[in-house]
Design a protein around this motif. Structure first.
Motif, PDB file in Angstrom:
ATOM      1  N   LEU A 127       0.810  -1.219   0.000  1.00  7.88           N
ATOM      2  CA  LEU A 127       0.000   0.000   0.000  1.00  7.88           C
ATOM      3  C   LEU A 127       0.842   1.266   0.000  1.00  7.88           C
ATOM      4  CD1 LEU A 127      -2.756  -1.128   2.518  1.00  7.88           C
ATOM      5  CD2 LEU A 127      -3.078  -0.687   0.070  1.00  7.88           C
ATOM      6  N   THR A 128       2.093   1.159   0.472  1.00  7.20           N
ATOM      7  CA  THR A 128       2.985   2.324   0.490  1.00  7.20           C
ATOM      8  C   THR A 128       4.096   2.220  -0.551  1.00  7.20           C
ATOM      9  OG1 THR A 128       4.310   1.287   2.243  1.00  7.20           O
ATOM     10  CG2 THR A 128       2.559   2.792   2.943  1.00  7.20           C
ATOM     11  N   ASP A 129       3.958   1.266  -1.464  1.00  2.00           N
ATOM     12  CA  ASP A 129       4.941   1.123  -2.535  1.00  2.00           C
ATOM     13  C   ASP A 129       4.914   2.367  -3.433  1.00  2.00           C
ATOM     14  OD1 ASP A 129       6.788  -0.862  -3.998  1.00  2.00           O
ATOM     15  OD2 ASP A 129       5.444  -0.190  -5.600  1.00  2.00           O
ATOM     16  N   ARG A 130       5.982   2.607  -4.128  1.00  2.00           N
ATOM     17  CA  ARG A 130       6.074   3.788  -4.990  1.00  2.00           C
ATOM     18  C   ARG A 130       4.980   3.815  -6.050  1.00  2.00           C
ATOM     19  NH1 ARG A 130       9.107   2.358  -9.746  1.00  2.00           N
ATOM     20  NH2 ARG A 130       9.805   0.199  -9.629  1.00  2.00           N
ATOM     21  N   THR A 131       4.479   2.634  -6.446  1.00  3.18           N
ATOM     22  CA  THR A 131       3.412   2.605  -7.444  1.00  3.18           C
ATOM     23  C   THR A 131       2.107   3.174  -6.900  1.00  3.18           C
ATOM     24  OG1 THR A 131       2.986   0.310  -6.783  1.00  3.18           O
ATOM     25  CG2 THR A 131       4.338   0.666  -8.749  1.00  3.18           C
ATOM     26  N   ALA A 149      -3.052   9.421 -12.479  1.00  6.30           N
ATOM     27  CA  ALA A 149      -1.722  10.018 -12.497  1.00  6.30           C
ATOM     28  C   ALA A 149      -0.649   8.993 -12.815  1.00  6.30           C
ATOM     29  CB  ALA A 149      -1.429  10.672 -11.140  1.00  6.30           C
ATOM     30  N   PHE A 150      -0.975   7.717 -12.690  1.00  6.96           N
ATOM     31  CA  PHE A 150       0.006   6.646 -12.826  1.00  6.96           C
ATOM     32  C   PHE A 150       0.665   6.632 -14.200  1.00  6.96           C
ATOM     33  CE2 PHE A 150       1.676   2.446 -13.527  1.00  6.96           C
ATOM     34  CZ  PHE A 150       2.099   2.009 -12.285  1.00  6.96           C
ATOM     35  N   ASP A 151      -0.145   6.721 -15.247  1.00 11.06           N
ATOM     36  CA  ASP A 151       0.387   6.579 -16.609  1.00 11.06           C
ATOM     37  C   ASP A 151       1.459   7.615 -16.922  1.00 11.06           C
ATOM     38  OD1 ASP A 151      -1.830   4.953 -16.427  1.00 11.06           O
ATOM     39  OD2 ASP A 151      -2.506   5.327 -18.471  1.00 11.06           O
ATOM     40  N   ALA A 152       1.223   8.858 -16.483  1.00  8.39           N
ATOM     41  CA  ALA A 152       2.178   9.918 -16.770  1.00  8.39           C
ATOM     42  C   ALA A 152       3.482   9.720 -15.997  1.00  8.39           C
ATOM     43  CB  ALA A 152       1.568  11.272 -16.423  1.00  8.39           C
ATOM     44  N   ILE A 153       3.392   9.158 -14.795  1.00  9.05           N
ATOM     45  CA  ILE A 153       4.580   8.972 -13.960  1.00  9.05           C
ATOM     46  C   ILE A 153       5.401   7.780 -14.429  1.00  9.05           C
ATOM     47  CG2 ILE A 153       5.363   8.396 -11.630  1.00  9.05           C
ATOM     48  CD1 ILE A 153       2.889   9.888 -10.580  1.00  9.05           C
ATOM     49  N   PHE A 154       4.733   6.665 -14.735  1.00 10.96           N
ATOM     50  CA  PHE A 154       5.448   5.428 -15.062  1.00 10.96           C
ATOM     51  C   PHE A 154       5.457   5.103 -16.549  1.00 10.96           C
ATOM     52  CE2 PHE A 154       4.322   4.998 -10.592  1.00 10.96           C
ATOM     53  CZ  PHE A 154       5.534   4.591 -10.050  1.00 10.96           C
ATOM     54  N   PRO A 157       0.048   2.098 -18.300  1.00  7.74           N
ATOM     55  CA  PRO A 157      -0.977   1.794 -17.304  1.00  7.74           C
ATOM     56  C   PRO A 157      -0.460   0.865 -16.206  1.00  7.74           C
ATOM     57  CG  PRO A 157      -1.884   1.616 -19.514  1.00  7.74           C
ATOM     58  CD  PRO A 157      -0.401   1.754 -19.663  1.00  7.74           C
ATOM     59  N   PHE A 158      -1.177   0.860 -15.099  1.00  5.66           N
ATOM     60  CA  PHE A 158      -0.812   0.139 -13.878  1.00  5.66           C
ATOM     61  C   PHE A 158      -0.460  -1.320 -14.138  1.00  5.66           C
ATOM     62  CE2 PHE A 158      -1.915  -2.035  -9.874  1.00  5.66           C
ATOM     63  CZ  PHE A 158      -1.311  -1.223  -8.935  1.00  5.66           C
ATOM     64  N   PHE A 159      -1.367  -2.089 -14.716  1.00  2.88           N
ATOM     65  CA  PHE A 159      -1.138  -3.519 -14.864  1.00  2.88           C
ATOM     66  C   PHE A 159      -0.115  -3.841 -15.948  1.00  2.88           C
ATOM     67  CE2 PHE A 159      -5.284  -3.657 -12.636  1.00  2.88           C
ATOM     68  CZ  PHE A 159      -4.894  -4.440 -11.557  1.00  2.88           C
ATOM     69  N   GLU A 160       0.044  -2.966 -16.926  1.00  2.48           N
ATOM     70  CA  GLU A 160       1.112  -3.157 -17.912  1.00  2.48           C
ATOM     71  C   GLU A 160       2.479  -3.002 -17.251  1.00  2.48           C
ATOM     72  OE1 GLU A 160       0.891  -0.966 -21.532  1.00  2.48           O
ATOM     73  OE2 GLU A 160      -1.238  -1.401 -21.849  1.00  2.48           O
ATOM     74  N   HIS A 161       2.568  -2.028 -16.359  1.00  2.00           N
ATOM     75  CA  HIS A 161       3.817  -1.821 -15.625  1.00  2.00           C
ATOM     76  C   HIS A 161       4.154  -3.060 -14.799  1.00  2.00           C
ATOM     77  CE1 HIS A 161       6.970   0.244 -13.392  1.00  2.00           C
ATOM     78  NE2 HIS A 161       6.364  -0.072 -12.260  1.00  2.00           N
ATOM     79  N   PHE A 162       3.140  -3.647 -14.152  1.00  2.53           N
ATOM     80  CA  PHE A 162       3.371  -4.835 -13.343  1.00  2.53           C
ATOM     81  C   PHE A 162       3.868  -5.988 -14.197  1.00  2.53           C
ATOM     82  CE2 PHE A 162       2.134  -2.512 -10.035  1.00  2.53           C
ATOM     83  CZ  PHE A 162       1.384  -3.080  -9.008  1.00  2.53           C
ATOM     84  N   ALA A 163       3.328  -6.101 -15.400  1.00  4.79           N
ATOM     85  CA  ALA A 163       3.721  -7.207 -16.272  1.00  4.79           C
ATOM     86  C   ALA A 163       5.187  -7.106 -16.675  1.00  4.79           C
ATOM     87  CB  ALA A 163       2.838  -7.225 -17.518  1.00  4.79           C
ATOM     88  N   LEU A 321      -5.155   3.773 -10.831  1.00  2.00           N
ATOM     89  CA  LEU A 321      -5.859   2.918 -11.777  1.00  2.00           C
ATOM     90  C   LEU A 321      -6.970   3.695 -12.462  1.00  2.00           C
ATOM     91  CD1 LEU A 321      -5.539   0.466  -9.055  1.00  2.00           C
ATOM     92  CD2 LEU A 321      -5.383  -0.580 -11.306  1.00  2.00           C
ATOM     93  N   THR A 322      -7.791   2.986 -13.205  1.00  2.00           N
ATOM     94  CA  THR A 322      -8.907   3.651 -13.882  1.00  2.00           C
ATOM     95  C   THR A 322     -10.234   3.404 -13.169  1.00  2.00           C
ATOM     96  OG1 THR A 322      -9.292   1.718 -15.317  1.00  2.00           O
ATOM     97  CG2 THR A 322      -7.762   3.416 -16.116  1.00  2.00           C
TER      98      THR A 322
END
Length: 360
Positions: A127-131, A149-154, A157-163, A321-322
């Motif tokens: 829950l406190t991870d950088r993501t 805000a996730f997409d612009a930072i990383f 999208p969230f789950f693509e980053h995890f993959a 997320l969305t």
């Protein structure tokens, strides 16, 4: 002269009233300022909680009270810095400091240990991870752009980053399992399922909920449905009494789901926007056997101004997320779009409710 005196006296009283009102308003604004500054500093508590989780200090406090110097020696940390972190955690009842400067793990802090049932350590780290942390810090971007805000930072999208990031994926899935474990038994106790048939846990992670459901419903068989890399960490084989009653199914719930008499979707719909949820639920509707039901296990945002974890989780969803947390009305509309009908909502002892749907 008398009239002038009265007028003067009246003006004096009015002036005093105005001064008193101004003083009261000034006091209210001062209190507001102090309150808001204190609230803005609140982010440092989860930061301290994460730091304590990262170095594993709670595991060493499981042996009894210890000084910061003693704890620093066994955790490889700086004693004074560790003391400062523990001192803040003590203000929220996670630890307690005695008159001799020794810290004790309180009842509330026990689950920060990694060696106890229902340990929350990895859940805190997730829950406190950088993501989660970094997008939350740029929540204003969501307000101005209307997007996560996730997409612009990383950059994706969230789950693509995890993959693409094994470290983050491991943090997420292990942390989610730890977050879910204390909830699974009380939720399974509330779910009303058919006496026989197949229950499919859609996006069921490591299978903690499915295991509890199967234990409570001996006539059911279960299917744990998720991506291959998630299923690799399943724990269903840990309970020998469930042998022969479960199977694994690899797949993507945006494409299809296995046939079943009941579907469990725990903390799934809140990850996705309405269109994506309608797709997932639509697959469940098409694969649902006659008389079956779909059980969405998510927080239901209550009315009113009272505190509820769903309202905090909702901002996490918005930032990273969305998806979003939903009200009863939102769920009814979501089900309708998927050919389902909201039949009832059953509260549980956890923050989640059993939101039940049947074929429309």
């Amino acid at each position: 002269m008398r009239q002038e005196k009265n007028e003067a006296g009246g003006n004096g009283a009015a002036g005093a009233d105005e001064a008193s009102a101004g003083s009261a308003q000034d006091a209210r604004l001062r209190r507001s300022s102090v309150f808001l500054v204190d609230e803005a500093l609140g982010f440092l508590f989860p930061a301290a909680l994460r730091a304590a989780a990262d170095v594993g200090v709670a595991d060493h406090l499981g042996n009894g009270p210890a000084t910061p110097a003693e704890l620093a020696a066994v955790t490889g940390t700086h004693a004074q810095s560790l003391h400062r972190v523990l001192r803040l955690l003590a203000t929220r009842g996670v630890v307690a400091e005695d008159e001799d400067g020794r810290f004790t793990l309180t009842d509330a802090g026990q689950a920060l240990r990694s060696d106890v049932p229902y340990s929350a350590r990895t859940a805190v780290q997730m829950l406190t991870d950088r993501t989660m942390w970094r997008p939350a810090g740029e929540l204003s971007r969501c307000l101005t752009d209307g997007t996560t805000a996730f997409d612009a930072i990383f950059g994706m999208p969230f789950f693509e980053h995890f993959a693409q990031d094994e470290r983050t994926a491991a943090v997420f899935h292990v942390g989610m399992a730890a977050m879910s474990d204390p909830e699974n038994a009380p939720i399974a106790a509330v779910c009303e399922l058919p006496g026989t048939g197949t229950v499919v846990d859609v996006g069921g992670g490591h299978g903690g909920l499915l295991a509890e459901v199967l234990r409570r419903n001996p006539g059911l068989e279960g299917v744990l449905y998720d991506r291959a890399h998630v299923l690799a960490g399943h724990r269903l084989d840990a309970d020998k009494e469930l042998a022969g009653r479960w199977s694994l199914a690899e797949g993507d719930f945006f494409t299809a789901v296995p046939p079943g008499d009941a579907y469990l979707l725990k903390r799934i719909t809140h990850d996705w926007d309405d269109d994506a949820c309608a797709t997932i639920l639509g697959h469940c509707r098409r694969a649902l056997r006659p008389g079956g039901r779909v059980l969405v296990l998510d927080a239901v945002v209550p009315r009113g101004n009272g505190p509820h974890q769903s309202k905090a989780l909702d901002l996490m969803m918005m930032a990273s997320l969305t998806g979003r947390e939903r009200t009863e009305t939102d769920f009814a509309q979501l089900f309708s779009a998927a050919g389902l009908r909201l039949s009832r909502i059953l509260p549980t002892p956890t923050v989640l409710s059993v939101v039940e749907a049947v074929a429309a």
